[in-house]
Structures are given as C-alpha cells and as structure tokens.
Design a protein around this motif. Structure first.
Motif, PDB file in Angstrom:
ATOM      1  N   ASP A 399     153.132  74.882 -31.121  1.00  0.00           N
ATOM      2  CA  ASP A 399     154.045  75.346 -32.162  1.00  0.00           C
ATOM      3  C   ASP A 399     154.415  74.244 -33.153  1.00  0.00           C
ATOM      4  OD1 ASP A 399     154.059  77.837 -30.953  1.00  0.00           O
ATOM      5  OD2 ASP A 399     155.826  77.374 -29.723  1.00  0.00           O
ATOM      6  N   THR A 400     154.159  72.991 -32.804  1.00  0.00           N
ATOM      7  CA  THR A 400     154.503  71.878 -33.695  1.00  0.00           C
ATOM      8  C   THR A 400     153.372  71.514 -34.640  1.00  0.00           C
ATOM      9  OG1 THR A 400     153.696  70.052 -32.292  1.00  0.00           O
ATOM     10  CG2 THR A 400     155.903  70.938 -31.806  1.00  0.00           C
ATOM     11  N   ILE A 401     152.169  72.075 -34.432  1.00  0.00           N
ATOM     12  CA  ILE A 401     150.991  71.677 -35.213  1.00  0.00           C
ATOM     13  C   ILE A 401     151.062  72.251 -36.622  1.00  0.00           C
ATOM     14  CG2 ILE A 401     148.478  71.796 -35.392  1.00  0.00           C
ATOM     15  CD1 ILE A 401     148.387  72.000 -32.338  1.00  0.00           C
ATOM     16  N   LEU A 402     150.988  71.357 -37.612  1.00  0.00           N
ATOM     17  CA  LEU A 402     150.955  71.755 -39.020  1.00  0.00           C
ATOM     18  C   LEU A 402     149.518  71.823 -39.538  1.00  0.00           C
ATOM     19  CD1 LEU A 402     153.852  69.458 -40.315  1.00  0.00           C
ATOM     20  CD2 LEU A 402     154.005  71.876 -39.676  1.00  0.00           C
ATOM     21  N   MET A 403     148.719  70.823 -39.179  1.00  0.00           N
ATOM     22  CA  MET A 403     147.312  70.770 -39.571  1.00  0.00           C
ATOM     23  C   MET A 403     146.543  70.066 -38.467  1.00  0.00           C
ATOM     24  SD  MET A 403     147.571  69.807 -43.659  1.00  0.00           S
ATOM     25  CE  MET A 403     145.899  70.386 -44.012  1.00  0.00           C
ATOM     26  N   GLN A 404     145.226  70.319 -38.412  1.00  0.00           N
ATOM     27  CA  GLN A 404     144.424  69.718 -37.348  1.00  0.00           C
ATOM     28  C   GLN A 404     142.987  69.553 -37.805  1.00  0.00           C
ATOM     29  OE1 GLN A 404     144.851  72.447 -34.070  1.00  0.00           O
ATOM     30  NE2 GLN A 404     143.739  74.095 -35.068  1.00  0.00           N
ATOM     31  N   ARG A 405     142.294  68.621 -37.146  1.00  0.00           N
ATOM     32  CA  ARG A 405     140.887  68.362 -37.437  1.00  0.00           C
ATOM     33  C   ARG A 405     140.189  67.922 -36.174  1.00  0.00           C
ATOM     34  NH1 ARG A 405     138.260  63.110 -40.365  1.00  0.00           N
ATOM     35  NH2 ARG A 405     138.944  62.259 -38.365  1.00  0.00           N
ATOM     36  N   GLY A 406     139.004  68.460 -35.920  1.00  0.00           N
ATOM     37  CA  GLY A 406     138.219  68.049 -34.767  1.00  0.00           C
ATOM     38  C   GLY A 406     136.880  67.471 -35.185  1.00  0.00           C
ATOM     39  N   ILE A 407     136.415  66.462 -34.446  1.00  0.00           N
ATOM     40  CA  ILE A 407     135.088  65.879 -34.672  1.00  0.00           C
ATOM     41  C   ILE A 407     134.360  65.895 -33.339  1.00  0.00           C
ATOM     42  CG2 ILE A 407     133.776  63.875 -35.424  1.00  0.00           C
ATOM     43  CD1 ILE A 407     136.139  62.950 -37.007  1.00  0.00           C
ATOM     44  N   SER A 408     133.237  66.582 -33.280  1.00  0.00           N
ATOM     45  CA  SER A 408     132.455  66.633 -32.048  1.00  0.00           C
ATOM     46  C   SER A 408     131.801  65.286 -31.779  1.00  0.00           C
ATOM     47  CB  SER A 408     131.378  67.716 -32.150  1.00  0.00           C
ATOM     48  OG  SER A 408     130.373  67.316 -33.077  1.00  0.00           O
ATOM     49  N   ALA A 409     131.324  65.100 -30.547  1.00  0.00           N
ATOM     50  CA  ALA A 409     130.618  63.862 -30.210  1.00  0.00           C
ATOM     51  C   ALA A 409     129.382  63.692 -31.085  1.00  0.00           C
ATOM     52  CB  ALA A 409     130.236  63.881 -28.730  1.00  0.00           C
ATOM     53  N   ARG A 410     128.687  64.794 -31.334  1.00  0.00           N
ATOM     54  CA  ARG A 410     127.484  64.714 -32.175  1.00  0.00           C
ATOM     55  C   ARG A 410     127.838  64.253 -33.588  1.00  0.00           C
ATOM     56  NH1 ARG A 410     124.283  70.165 -32.974  1.00  0.00           N
ATOM     57  NH2 ARG A 410     126.168  70.593 -34.203  1.00  0.00           N
ATOM     58  N   ASP A 411     128.939  64.775 -34.139  1.00  0.00           N
ATOM     59  CA  ASP A 411     129.327  64.399 -35.495  1.00  0.00           C
ATOM     60  C   ASP A 411     129.900  62.989 -35.564  1.00  0.00           C
ATOM     61  OD1 ASP A 411     128.488  66.784 -36.542  1.00  0.00           O
ATOM     62  OD2 ASP A 411     130.464  67.737 -36.452  1.00  0.00           O
ATOM     63  N   TYR A 412     130.418  62.490 -34.450  1.00  0.00           N
ATOM     64  CA  TYR A 412     130.943  61.124 -34.457  1.00  0.00           C
ATOM     65  C   TYR A 412     129.834  60.113 -34.737  1.00  0.00           C
ATOM     66  CZ  TYR A 412     135.509  59.048 -33.543  1.00  0.00           C
ATOM     67  OH  TYR A 412     136.744  58.476 -33.679  1.00  0.00           O
ATOM     68  N   GLU A 413     128.628  60.414 -34.279  1.00  0.00           N
ATOM     69  CA  GLU A 413     127.500  59.530 -34.569  1.00  0.00           C
ATOM     70  C   GLU A 413     127.211  59.504 -36.070  1.00  0.00           C
ATOM     71  OE1 GLU A 413     122.751  58.926 -33.493  1.00  0.00           O
ATOM     72  OE2 GLU A 413     123.966  60.353 -32.349  1.00  0.00           O
ATOM     73  N   ARG A 414     127.416  60.630 -36.751  1.00  0.00           N
ATOM     74  CA  ARG A 414     127.207  60.644 -38.202  1.00  0.00           C
ATOM     75  C   ARG A 414     128.224  59.763 -38.907  1.00  0.00           C
ATOM     76  NH1 ARG A 414     126.605  67.233 -38.534  1.00  0.00           N
ATOM     77  NH2 ARG A 414     124.642  67.376 -37.350  1.00  0.00           N
ATOM     78  N   TYR A 415     129.430  59.722 -38.357  1.00  0.00           N
ATOM     79  CA  TYR A 415     130.461  58.862 -38.925  1.00  0.00           C
ATOM     80  C   TYR A 415     130.103  57.392 -38.722  1.00  0.00           C
ATOM     81  CZ  TYR A 415     134.719  56.075 -38.754  1.00  0.00           C
ATOM     82  OH  TYR A 415     135.637  55.073 -38.911  1.00  0.00           O
ATOM     83  N   ASN A 416     129.627  57.048 -37.527  1.00  0.00           N
ATOM     84  CA  ASN A 416     129.261  55.668 -37.218  1.00  0.00           C
ATOM     85  C   ASN A 416     127.985  55.674 -36.397  1.00  0.00           C
ATOM     86  OD1 ASN A 416     129.002  53.029 -36.248  1.00  0.00           O
ATOM     87  ND2 ASN A 416     131.212  52.720 -36.123  1.00  0.00           N
ATOM     88  N   PRO A 417     126.839  55.275 -36.969  1.00  0.00           N
ATOM     89  CA  PRO A 417     125.563  55.316 -36.251  1.00  0.00           C
ATOM     90  C   PRO A 417     125.549  54.509 -34.960  1.00  0.00           C
ATOM     91  CG  PRO A 417     125.192  55.005 -38.602  1.00  0.00           C
ATOM     92  CD  PRO A 417     126.669  54.853 -38.369  1.00  0.00           C
ATOM     93  N   ASN A 418     126.474  53.549 -34.802  1.00  0.00           N
ATOM     94  CA  ASN A 418     126.540  52.808 -33.540  1.00  0.00           C
ATOM     95  C   ASN A 418     127.010  53.682 -32.385  1.00  0.00           C
ATOM     96  OD1 ASN A 418     125.688  50.498 -34.784  1.00  0.00           O
ATOM     97  ND2 ASN A 418     127.609  49.386 -34.605  1.00  0.00           N
ATOM     98  N   TYR A 419     127.693  54.794 -32.702  1.00  0.00           N
ATOM     99  CA  TYR A 419     128.205  55.700 -31.673  1.00  0.00           C
ATOM    100  C   TYR A 419     127.143  56.761 -31.362  1.00  0.00           C
ATOM    101  CZ  TYR A 419     132.799  53.827 -33.126  1.00  0.00           C
ATOM    102  OH  TYR A 419     133.859  53.015 -33.451  1.00  0.00           O
ATOM    103  N   VAL A 420     126.081  56.359 -30.725  1.00  0.00           N
ATOM    104  CA  VAL A 420     124.966  57.270 -30.455  1.00  0.00           C
ATOM    105  C   VAL A 420     125.436  58.395 -29.532  1.00  0.00           C
ATOM    106  CG1 VAL A 420     122.669  57.476 -29.426  1.00  0.00           C
ATOM    107  CG2 VAL A 420     123.246  55.478 -30.829  1.00  0.00           C
ATOM    108  N   GLY A 421     125.303  59.627 -30.005  1.00  0.00           N
ATOM    109  CA  GLY A 421     125.764  60.765 -29.220  1.00  0.00           C
ATOM    110  C   GLY A 421     127.264  60.802 -29.022  1.00  0.00           C
ATOM    111  N   GLY A 422     127.995  60.038 -29.843  1.00  0.00           N
ATOM    112  CA  GLY A 422     129.444  59.955 -29.678  1.00  0.00           C
ATOM    113  C   GLY A 422     129.898  58.885 -28.713  1.00  0.00           C
ATOM    114  N   ASP A 423     128.970  58.050 -28.235  1.00  0.00           N
ATOM    115  CA  ASP A 423     129.312  56.983 -27.292  1.00  0.00           C
ATOM    116  C   ASP A 423     130.017  55.863 -28.043  1.00  0.00           C
ATOM    117  OD1 ASP A 423     129.484  54.940 -25.473  1.00  0.00           O
ATOM    118  OD2 ASP A 423     127.325  54.743 -25.132  1.00  0.00           O
ATOM    119  N   ILE A 424     131.355  55.868 -28.011  1.00  0.00           N
ATOM    120  CA  ILE A 424     132.123  54.879 -28.751  1.00  0.00           C
ATOM    121  C   ILE A 424     132.063  53.496 -28.102  1.00  0.00           C
ATOM    122  CG2 ILE A 424     133.680  56.558 -29.797  1.00  0.00           C
ATOM    123  CD1 ILE A 424     135.723  55.887 -27.638  1.00  0.00           C
TER     124      ILE A 424
END
Length: 493
Positions: A399-424
């Motif tokens: 009930d407190t959420i105003l806005m939200q955003r999700g990033i899947s493990a697969r998409d995390y690699e697109r953000y940072n290629p070092n995070y292969v498969g989302g492996d931070i």
C-alpha cells in the motif's frame, strides 16, 4: 555524474584503462599517483559501474542502481589509504548493521555493538561472542588476507588461523550444531548468502565471517547522498593528477587504445576475449572459457510513501535486511538457485536508505532498494516476487508503493556486460575459483598479451566495492612495465 566525453588526447597515455567501475577507478588512482599519464574509457555516459546513483522516478530522490551498502569501503586497505572521509565522502553507520526477520514478528539483529547483539540472541549470545570476538581482535589481518591476491602466504598467521578454523565449521553442515535458536542460525546464514551460491560451502563460510564480524567493527555503512559519491571522489583524484576520463566511448578492440605502455581492463573474461581479437594463446583462451558464472541478481526499485512497515519495528533501524526465512530454508533456496531452479521465494536483500541517510527522502517519497537471487540469465521480472517477500515480513508494504521498476537477471547483463547472466559477482564464488580466478596463474592480473592486465572483480579478491583488484593489478603493472615497486601515496594532499 557526467565527465568530459570526447576530449582529445594528443599523445598516447602511459596507461589506458577500460571500464570505470570501482576497480578501474582504483587502478587509475594508483597509476596517476605514481606520476603516469592515465586515460580511462567508459562505454556508458556515466562513470562508476556498480557505484552509479540515479533519480529513477523523482528528480529529488536518488536510487543506487547496483551497490548500496559498503562494508568493504570502510575496511579495505585501498580505501583505508585513500581516506574517503577526508575527501568529503560520509559513510553513515546504521545502528543495526543487518537484520533478519522471521515469521510471527521475530527478528535477529546484528547491532554495531557486539554485546548488544549477544544480549538479543538469548541462549546463543555466548556462542555468537565466541565466534565473532576473535575475528574482531584480528580484524585487520582477516580483511587483508581475504582482500589479497590469494597468491602469497598470509602475513598475519594468527588471523588466518582464526578465520580458517571458523570457516571450516560454518562453511559446512557442521555449523548447524553451533546455534540452538532459529534467530542466531538465520542471522549468520543470511550473511553467508552474500556469496550467491550453494549453501553451505567453504566460500560462503568465509564470506559470512568476513562480513559478519565487520558489522561489529568498521560497520556496514551507506554513503550519504548515494554510492556515486565514492566514484566521484576517485574521479576527482584522477583528474587532479592529470588523468582523463572518456565517457560514451565503447572499446571493441585493444588496438583502438593506441600504444600505451600498459593497459588495464576492468572487464570480465568474456569481454577480454572479445577485446583481444584472437591474440590470446589457445591454452589461455580455453582457460578463460572455463570460467564459471554464478546465479544472477534481479533488481527491484520502489518509490514509497513511508518507511517499510516491518512487523518487528526494530528491523526498520537496520541498514540491510535479509529475507530468506530459516537457515534450512535458505540452504535449500540458495542451492536450488545455484542449480538453475527458480522458485517463488527467492532470497532477497532489502535496503531502506533513508533509514540511515535521511537526505535520500522527501516528504511522502523515499527509495527502497532490493535484490533477489535468481538463476543465471533468468528473464523474469522480479517485482512481484520481491514485493511478496517484503510483504510477508512487513504487512502493508504494498500500500506504500508509489512507483516501481524491475530488472531481470538477463537484463542486468545489458546494463553491465561484466554481470554475465546477472552475476553481479562477476564469477561464481566457489572456493577454487575464488582463489584461482580468472585463471590459475602466478600473477592473476597479468595476461599473455604484453602490457595488458585484468583488474575486474573476475580477478582476486573478487566482488565488492573495495578497489583491491584494481589496486593490486596496478601494482603488478607498475613493477613489470615501469620498474616502480612502491606506488605513490594514496593519501589526500
């Protein structure tokens, strides 16, 4: 944070660095402080890698995009010498380093004060004290051992012994006999889950003891204003010593860098193979190809109207909250995730930054940061699973959420290629790979290409905002390429 994109450099620098995560920046500081001309190249428009902070939903509310809590920033040898506080970077310490809520309003709390923690653990207080006090007494030696290049005998043999004996127990199922209550067992296991892999394991045991004892020592701080402040301080020092940062500049081939005397790469094995363009010996290339990646992280960001309504109000005073249930549940969950099996109840880390740094909040608006551990490459939006995990221990959170955003493990690699498969963590945290990453070589940073070094989290000592991979790689390059055995001082001038 913007930097001088496109600035022309007339002559080749002494050192070229690809990637401006904490390790690339630490390498650049070390090289520039030693009197060398340094140029850095970043494919994104903003520097920092895992230290980026942005306004996702509201221009006045900053969100950490990757790392949010920094136990290593106050403990690592690099940052101890660099002295963030003297550079205006405020590490704000939570009253409770981390908390682990359980069902029915129960919670285990790791206070900064060891005695207070032990008092809260009841019948397991003495066991927690026996576990943590010797580590605190030898903390500098423990940290220096774990954050080393893993290639030399430890200088502090006593610290190594204290750590090893405890890791052998708490990195195995024998550790289940160490505590009588669910609270104490869950409190330690939640820290072990930071290894992001099978539980229990020797690697997770070391992680649990390293991070666990720091909560009672140098702490688990958040950075006032956001993690990017660390990147800004590093970049300012680089510029002050003549370094140049090029943003929005993707490097696809090492030959694009000209002819510097040394090249340091804050990239993972796959990206290095791409940059090398067939110049690697076959044996080394095969060794890089065998490098294993661990489970992924899926990110959830929320803009909320009020503090998280934890069933146990004390949890709201913690800098970091672990949501994983009991020790047995976490062992099962993390092991399934490491095998590629997705479930509806992932291990989740939650941070309400404004609980520690009120400057992050505005009236009726504050950020909430969360990670879920998921199988490598998982394409699922994590929002529903993360929201449900928080709601379980904080009824009314939705009930407190105003806005939200999700990033899947697969998409995390697109953000940072070092995070292969989302492996931070930029590589699976198994015991063998933790020591021998990225390949079994005497100098893990030096590559077969003359003058080229790796300095990412895929090299020792591995993941975390500690700068040590960059610092140690820079020291190796200084010795071999420039004949410099003692780098310039890192202290503020």
């Amino acid at each position: 944070m913007r930097t001088e994109a496109g600035r022309r450099v007339v002559n080749d620098p002494d050192v070229a660095i690809v990637g401006t995560g904490p390790n690339g920046l630490a390498a650049a500081v070390t090289m520039a402080r030693s009197g060398l001309r340094v140029a850095l190249y970043e494919q994104d428009e903003d520097i920092g890698g895992g230290l980026r902070t942005k306004a996702l939903f509201d221009d006045d509310v900053p969100h950490d995009i990757c790392a949010a809590v920094h136990p290593m920033a106050g403990a690592s040898p690099f940052f101890r010498a660099f002295d963030l506080a003297a550079r205006g970077v405020e590490l704000r310490q939570p009253e409770i380093g981390y908390a682990h809520p359980l069902d029915h309003g129960r919670a285990a709390l790791a206070h900064r004060d060891l005695a207070e923690t032990c008092a809260g653990l009841g019948p397991d207080g003495a066991a927690w004290r026996r576990l943590m006090r010797p580590l605190l007494e030898h903390s500098a030696g423990v940290v220096d051992l774990v954050l080393s290049d893993q290639r030399a005998l430890p200088r502090d043999r006593r610290a190594a012994s204290v750590l090893a004996r405890r890791a052998l127990v708490h990195g195995s199922r024998a550790g289940a006999r160490g505590f009588r209550t669910e609270e104490a067992a869950a409190l330690l296991t939640g820290v072990a889950a930071h290894a992001v892999g099978r539980l229990p394991s020797l690697a997770s045991g070391v992680v649990a003891l390293l991070l666990g004892h720091l909560a009672h020592g140098s702490g688990w701080p958040l950075v006032r204003g956001g993690s990017v402040r660390i990147a800004e301080a590093l970049a300012a020092d680089i510029r002050a010593h003549g370094g140049v940062l090029h943003t929005g500049r993707r490097i696809d081939d090492l030959r694009e860098l000209g002819s510097p005397r040394a090249v340091l790469l804050d990239v993972g094995p796959r990206a290095f193979a791409r940059l090398a363009r067939g110049r690697l010996p076959a044996g080394y290339a095969r060794s890089l190809a065998r490098f294993r990646y661990g489970p992924g992280a899926a990110k959830a960001d929320f803009l909320v109207s009020e503090p998280i309504p934890w069933a146990n109000p004390a949890v709201g005073r913690a800098g970091t909250v672990h949501l994983g249930g009991t020790r047995a549940q976490m062992w099962r969950q993390e092991t399934l995730t490491s095998r590629g099996v997705a479930t509806d109840e992932p291990f989740v880390l939650v941070v309400d930054p404004a609980a520690v740094d009120p400057s992050r909040a505005r009236p009726g608006r504050r950020p909430v940061w969360a990670y879920a551990h998921v199988p490598n490459g998982d394409p699922t939006d994590p929002l529903e699973r993360v929201r449900a995990r928080i709601e379980r221990y904080a009824p009314g959170f939705t009930d407190t959420i105003l806005m939200q955003r999700g990033i899947s493990a697969r998409d995390y690699e697109r953000y940072n290629p070092n995070y292969v498969g989302g492996d931070i963590g930029s590589g699976a945290m198994t015991l063998v790979q933790s020591v021998l990453r990225p390949t079994p070589r005497l100098d893990p940073y030096r590559t077969p290409i003359p003058g080229v070094y790796l300095c990412s989290a895929s090299t020792p000592p591995g993941p975390g905002v500690h700068g040590m991979a960059g610092y140690l790689a820079a020291r190796s390059a200084l010795r071999r390429e420039f004949g410099v055995r003692t780098p310039g001082s890192l202290a503020p001038r």
